[in-house]
Structures are given as C-alpha cells and as structure tokens.
Design a protein around this motif. Structure first.
Motif, PDB file in Angstrom:
ATOM      1  N   LYS A  71      18.919 -15.792   5.668  1.00 46.12           N
ATOM      2  CA  LYS A  71      17.832 -15.939   6.050  1.00 46.12           C
ATOM      3  C   LYS A  71      17.039 -14.618   5.833  1.00 46.12           C
ATOM      4  O   LYS A  71      17.540 -13.700   5.887  1.00 46.12           O
ATOM      5  CB  LYS A  71      17.779 -16.112   7.815  1.00 46.12           C
ATOM      6  N   THR A  72      15.536 -14.734   5.775  1.00 46.08           N
ATOM      7  CA  THR A  72      14.735 -13.665   5.323  1.00 46.08           C
ATOM      8  C   THR A  72      13.543 -13.931   6.481  1.00 46.08           C
ATOM      9  O   THR A  72      12.941 -14.887   6.809  1.00 46.08           O
ATOM     10  CB  THR A  72      13.859 -14.038   4.189  1.00 46.08           C
ATOM     11  N   ASN A  73      13.526 -12.701   7.387  1.00 45.96           N
ATOM     12  CA  ASN A  73      12.894 -12.750   8.493  1.00 45.96           C
ATOM     13  C   ASN A  73      11.928 -11.293   8.359  1.00 45.96           C
ATOM     14  O   ASN A  73      12.478 -10.364   7.655  1.00 45.96           O
ATOM     15  CB  ASN A  73      13.451 -12.690   9.617  1.00 45.96           C
ATOM     16  N   GLU A  74      10.750 -11.234   9.155  1.00 42.51           N
ATOM     17  CA  GLU A  74      10.004 -10.236   9.163  1.00 42.51           C
ATOM     18  C   GLU A  74       9.287  -9.953  10.500  1.00 42.51           C
ATOM     19  O   GLU A  74       8.788 -10.699  10.947  1.00 42.51           O
ATOM     20  CB  GLU A  74       8.826 -10.034   7.949  1.00 42.51           C
ATOM     21  N   VAL A  75       9.190  -8.900  10.765  1.00 40.71           N
ATOM     22  CA  VAL A  75       8.391  -8.155  11.949  1.00 40.71           C
ATOM     23  C   VAL A  75       7.205  -7.655  11.273  1.00 40.71           C
ATOM     24  O   VAL A  75       7.264  -6.503  10.596  1.00 40.71           O
ATOM     25  CB  VAL A  75       9.188  -7.531  12.980  1.00 40.71           C
ATOM     26  N   MET A  76       5.991  -7.978  11.741  1.00 44.68           N
ATOM     27  CA  MET A  76       4.897  -7.497  11.122  1.00 44.68           C
ATOM     28  C   MET A  76       3.813  -6.814  12.316  1.00 44.68           C
ATOM     29  O   MET A  76       3.839  -7.605  13.274  1.00 44.68           O
ATOM     30  CB  MET A  76       3.916  -8.766  10.347  1.00 44.68           C
ATOM     31  N   ILE A  77       3.439  -5.745  12.228  1.00 43.43           N
ATOM     32  CA  ILE A  77       2.669  -5.210  13.265  1.00 43.43           C
ATOM     33  C   ILE A  77       1.504  -4.658  12.496  1.00 43.43           C
ATOM     34  O   ILE A  77       1.442  -3.914  11.530  1.00 43.43           O
ATOM     35  CB  ILE A  77       3.572  -3.996  14.193  1.00 43.43           C
ATOM     36  N   PRO A  78       0.142  -5.259  13.225  1.00 50.41           N
ATOM     37  CA  PRO A  78      -1.126  -4.741  12.700  1.00 50.41           C
ATOM     38  C   PRO A  78      -1.302  -3.345  12.591  1.00 50.41           C
ATOM     39  O   PRO A  78      -1.006  -2.763  13.839  1.00 50.41           O
ATOM     40  CB  PRO A  78      -2.125  -5.721  13.215  1.00 50.41           C
ATOM     41  N   VAL A  80       0.855  -1.118   0.112  1.00 50.18           N
ATOM     42  CA  VAL A  80      -0.080  -0.014   0.096  1.00 50.18           C
ATOM     43  C   VAL A  80       0.912   1.338  -0.036  1.00 50.18           C
ATOM     44  O   VAL A  80       0.594   2.276  -0.708  1.00 50.18           O
ATOM     45  CB  VAL A  80      -0.968  -0.101   1.158  1.00 50.18           C
ATOM     46  N   LYS A  81       2.066   1.047   0.695  1.00 53.86           N
ATOM     47  CA  LYS A  81       2.750   2.238   0.798  1.00 53.86           C
ATOM     48  C   LYS A  81       4.370   1.906   1.279  1.00 53.86           C
ATOM     49  O   LYS A  81       4.472   0.918   2.303  1.00 53.86           O
ATOM     50  CB  LYS A  81       2.344   3.102   1.743  1.00 53.86           C
ATOM     51  N   SER A  82       5.319   2.382   0.387  1.00 51.26           N
ATOM     52  CA  SER A  82       6.627   1.977   0.746  1.00 51.26           C
ATOM     53  C   SER A  82       7.199   3.297   1.902  1.00 51.26           C
ATOM     54  O   SER A  82       7.291   4.620   1.163  1.00 51.26           O
ATOM     55  CB  SER A  82       7.609   1.979  -0.314  1.00 51.26           C
ATOM     56  N   CYS A  83       7.494   3.004   2.936  1.00 49.52           N
ATOM     57  CA  CYS A  83       8.033   4.138   3.691  1.00 49.52           C
ATOM     58  C   CYS A  83       9.552   3.878   4.135  1.00 49.52           C
ATOM     59  O   CYS A  83      10.219   3.111   3.467  1.00 49.52           O
ATOM     60  CB  CYS A  83       7.429   4.021   5.091  1.00 49.52           C
ATOM     61  N   ASP A  84      10.246   4.882   4.777  1.00 52.20           N
ATOM     62  CA  ASP A  84      11.628   4.842   5.012  1.00 52.20           C
ATOM     63  C   ASP A  84      11.828   3.850   5.858  1.00 52.20           C
ATOM     64  O   ASP A  84      11.708   3.953   7.197  1.00 52.20           O
ATOM     65  CB  ASP A  84      11.992   6.175   5.748  1.00 52.20           C
ATOM     66  N   GLY A  85      12.262   2.660   5.362  1.00 45.43           N
ATOM     67  CA  GLY A  85      12.870   1.258   6.451  1.00 45.43           C
ATOM     68  C   GLY A  85      11.704   0.250   6.593  1.00 45.43           C
ATOM     69  O   GLY A  85      11.834  -0.664   7.030  1.00 45.43           O
ATOM     70  N   TYR A  86      10.532   0.424   6.241  1.00 43.76           N
ATOM     71  CA  TYR A  86       9.513  -0.498   6.156  1.00 43.76           C
ATOM     72  C   TYR A  86       8.413  -0.263   5.240  1.00 43.76           C
ATOM     73  O   TYR A  86       8.349   0.791   4.393  1.00 43.76           O
ATOM     74  CB  TYR A  86       8.699  -0.413   7.451  1.00 43.76           C
ATOM     75  N   GLU A  87       7.241  -1.054   5.130  1.00 46.13           N
ATOM     76  CA  GLU A  87       6.107  -1.209   4.096  1.00 46.13           C
ATOM     77  C   GLU A  87       4.825  -1.183   4.939  1.00 46.13           C
ATOM     78  O   GLU A  87       4.870  -2.069   5.940  1.00 46.13           O
ATOM     79  CB  GLU A  87       6.280  -2.333   2.982  1.00 46.13           C
ATOM     80  N   ILE A  88       3.876  -0.698   4.252  1.00 48.88           N
ATOM     81  CA  ILE A  88       2.641  -1.250   4.695  1.00 48.88           C
ATOM     82  C   ILE A  88       2.000  -1.898   3.698  1.00 48.88           C
ATOM     83  O   ILE A  88       2.010  -1.779   2.411  1.00 48.88           O
ATOM     84  CB  ILE A  88       1.567   0.236   4.837  1.00 48.88           C
ATOM     85  N   ARG A  89       1.645  -3.054   4.194  1.00 48.46           N
ATOM     86  CA  ARG A  89       1.002  -4.358   3.343  1.00 48.46           C
ATOM     87  C   ARG A  89      -0.227  -4.715   3.491  1.00 48.46           C
ATOM     88  O   ARG A  89      -0.571  -4.717   4.805  1.00 48.46           O
ATOM     89  CB  ARG A  89       1.943  -5.569   3.400  1.00 48.46           C
ATOM     90  N   TYR A 144      -0.610  -4.611   7.511  1.00 43.24           N
ATOM     91  CA  TYR A 144       0.468  -4.655   8.461  1.00 43.24           C
ATOM     92  C   TYR A 144       1.431  -3.672   8.071  1.00 43.24           C
ATOM     93  O   TYR A 144       1.850  -3.545   7.094  1.00 43.24           O
ATOM     94  CB  TYR A 144       1.170  -5.956   8.551  1.00 43.24           C
ATOM     95  N   GLY A 145       2.236  -3.031   9.239  1.00 38.94           N
ATOM     96  CA  GLY A 145       3.590  -2.416   9.050  1.00 38.94           C
ATOM     97  C   GLY A 145       4.547  -3.586   8.951  1.00 38.94           C
ATOM     98  O   GLY A 145       4.522  -4.540   9.774  1.00 38.94           O
ATOM     99  N   VAL A 172      11.036  -4.713  16.707  1.00 35.22           N
ATOM    100  CA  VAL A 172       9.592  -4.177  17.077  1.00 35.22           C
ATOM    101  C   VAL A 172       9.572  -2.740  17.748  1.00 35.22           C
ATOM    102  O   VAL A 172       8.587  -2.081  17.317  1.00 35.22           O
ATOM    103  CB  VAL A 172       9.052  -5.078  18.301  1.00 35.22           C
ATOM    104  N   LYS A 173      10.547  -2.425  18.504  1.00 29.42           N
ATOM    105  CA  LYS A 173      10.667  -1.140  19.030  1.00 29.42           C
ATOM    106  C   LYS A 173      10.866  -0.211  17.884  1.00 29.42           C
ATOM    107  O   LYS A 173       9.975   0.940  18.011  1.00 29.42           O
ATOM    108  CB  LYS A 173      11.909  -1.121  20.045  1.00 29.42           C
ATOM    109  N   LYS A 174      11.773  -0.257  17.083  1.00 25.37           N
ATOM    110  CA  LYS A 174      11.957   0.737  15.815  1.00 25.37           C
ATOM    111  C   LYS A 174      10.665   0.782  14.989  1.00 25.37           C
ATOM    112  O   LYS A 174      10.102   1.637  14.724  1.00 25.37           O
ATOM    113  CB  LYS A 174      13.115   0.426  15.108  1.00 25.37           C
ATOM    114  N   LEU A 175      10.026  -0.372  14.635  1.00 24.85           N
ATOM    115  CA  LEU A 175       9.011  -0.220  13.877  1.00 24.85           C
ATOM    116  C   LEU A 175       7.733   0.386  14.503  1.00 24.85           C
ATOM    117  O   LEU A 175       7.064   1.062  13.830  1.00 24.85           O
ATOM    118  CB  LEU A 175       8.608  -1.658  13.111  1.00 24.85           C
ATOM    119  N   THR A 176       7.464   0.027  15.862  1.00 20.32           N
ATOM    120  CA  THR A 176       6.466   0.791  16.460  1.00 20.32           C
ATOM    121  C   THR A 176       6.666   2.200  16.596  1.00 20.32           C
ATOM    122  O   THR A 176       5.701   2.948  16.068  1.00 20.32           O
ATOM    123  CB  THR A 176       6.484   0.314  17.923  1.00 20.32           C
TER     124      THR A 176
END
Length: 201
Positions: free
Chosen positions: A192-199, A18-27, A141-142, A159-163
């Motif tokens: 490895k590919t990992n993701e932290v996802m916050i609703p 939905v949106k690409s932001c600085d360091g994360y995406e909204i999906r 999610y972010g 998690v802390k940074k994404l929040t």
C-alpha cells in the motif's frame, strides 16, 4: 491481480517536487476539482471511511452514477481524508452546547476528480446533497510517503515526525494534515502507498 500488489493504474494528481529533504518532500500541486463529503463517523457505525460509498456512488463505481447527467467519472487516486472541526453532540439539538455534551470530530473525505474537470461547474452535479463539488486552489505540502495500513496510531506518529521535521527546517505550517491513500482495502499492506501531507507556505 496488480491491485493486490499495489499497482496504481488510475489517474493521480500531478505535482512538482520543490525540495527533497531528509525523509520528506515539499511538493506544489496545481488547482484541482474534488467531490467531498463531511460526516460524523457515527452515521456509518463509527466507520471513519463511511463516506467512501457515497462518493463512489456519485462517480458510478456501483452502476448508474448518482449525478444529474448521469455521467460515469473515472476513479482517481489518492482518496483524501482529513479530520474536521469538533462539533458538540447534544440531545436534543440545541443552539448552544449543553452540559455533559461530548465532542466528536467530523471526517471529510475527498475524491479528486480527473484533470478534464477544470472548474466545479464542469463536473456533473451530485444527486445526493451530502456530496459537495469544490475547487481546490494550488497548494504546497510537506509530504511523507509510507506503506502498510494507515491506522490512526501510525498516521499520528507520521504527522508528529513530519511536523517536527518541517519546523526544524524552517517551514511555516499553514493548516491541518491530510491523509492520502492510493490503494483499495484489499491491497496487501506491504504494497500500500499512503501519504501524510501537511500544508506549508
């Protein structure tokens, strides 16, 4: 050999950025069906990933699938883990929290089932009553993606940074984070590919 170097050759969930932001995406993710197990890691010698084997048996990774058909189900990625409610640990089991009881967190682990399963009733019923088949509605999610091992300290930092980033950019957080891991344990950490996802709303 590809799995050692992080090649993901299994089905992964479709999503729209939905949106690409600085360091994360909204999906945005469409509805999906998941097999999940919730457990106290102490049931598996304090292994936070103890539920993996139970779910893997359900889909037939180790031979005959432990479901009522029995039907082999293709492995997908990622494997989702999330922390659950704190539950009171008491001895003996009582209906209220006893003095001196300590709190332990549960872990919920999910395998997202292949896209061919549109509803929970389409998926074979598990023979292990700890495995629950559930429908996950569409969600937003972010998401931050990172490589390496998803150690608790690393995940906590992400998690802390994404929040902080989501709040700074005006997104409303609607729940707890989930951890998505795309590779088997033997994949070399840098691949490895990992993701932290916050609703978010």
């Amino acid at each position: 050999m590809g799995m050692v170097f992080g090649k993901i050759s299994v089905e992964t969930p479709k999503y729209t950025v939905v949106k690409s932001c600085d360091g994360y995406e909204i999906r945005e993710y469409p509805p999906t069906v998941a097999a999940e197990i919730t457990y106290d890691p102490s049931e598996f010698k304090d292994n936070r990933d103890g539920g993996f084997t139970i779910l893997a048996k359900y889909i037939g990774v180790f031979g005959k699938p432990e479901n009522q058909k029995p039907e082999k189900i293709a492995m997908t990625a990622p494997v989702i883990t999330k922390e659950g409610e704190k539950i009171a640990m008491t001895a003996p089991v009582v209906t209220k929290e006893g003095e001196g009881s300590e709190k332990k967190k549960t872990v919920t682990m999910q395998f997202l089932l292949p896209e061919m399963y549109k509803k929970a009733e389409d998926a074979p019923r598990p023979t292990d009553e700890r495995v629950v088949i559930k429908e996950e509605g569409g969600r937003k999610y972010g998401v931050v993606t990172f490589s390496g091992n998803a150690a608790e300290s690393v995940v906590s930092e992400k998690v802390k940074k994404l929040t902080s980033d989501l709040e700074r950019d005006g997104f409303k957080i609607t729940g707890e984070f989930v951890l998505a891991r795309y590779n088997p344990p033997w994949t070399l950490p840098p691949f490895k590919t990992n993701e932290v996802m916050i609703p978010v709303e």
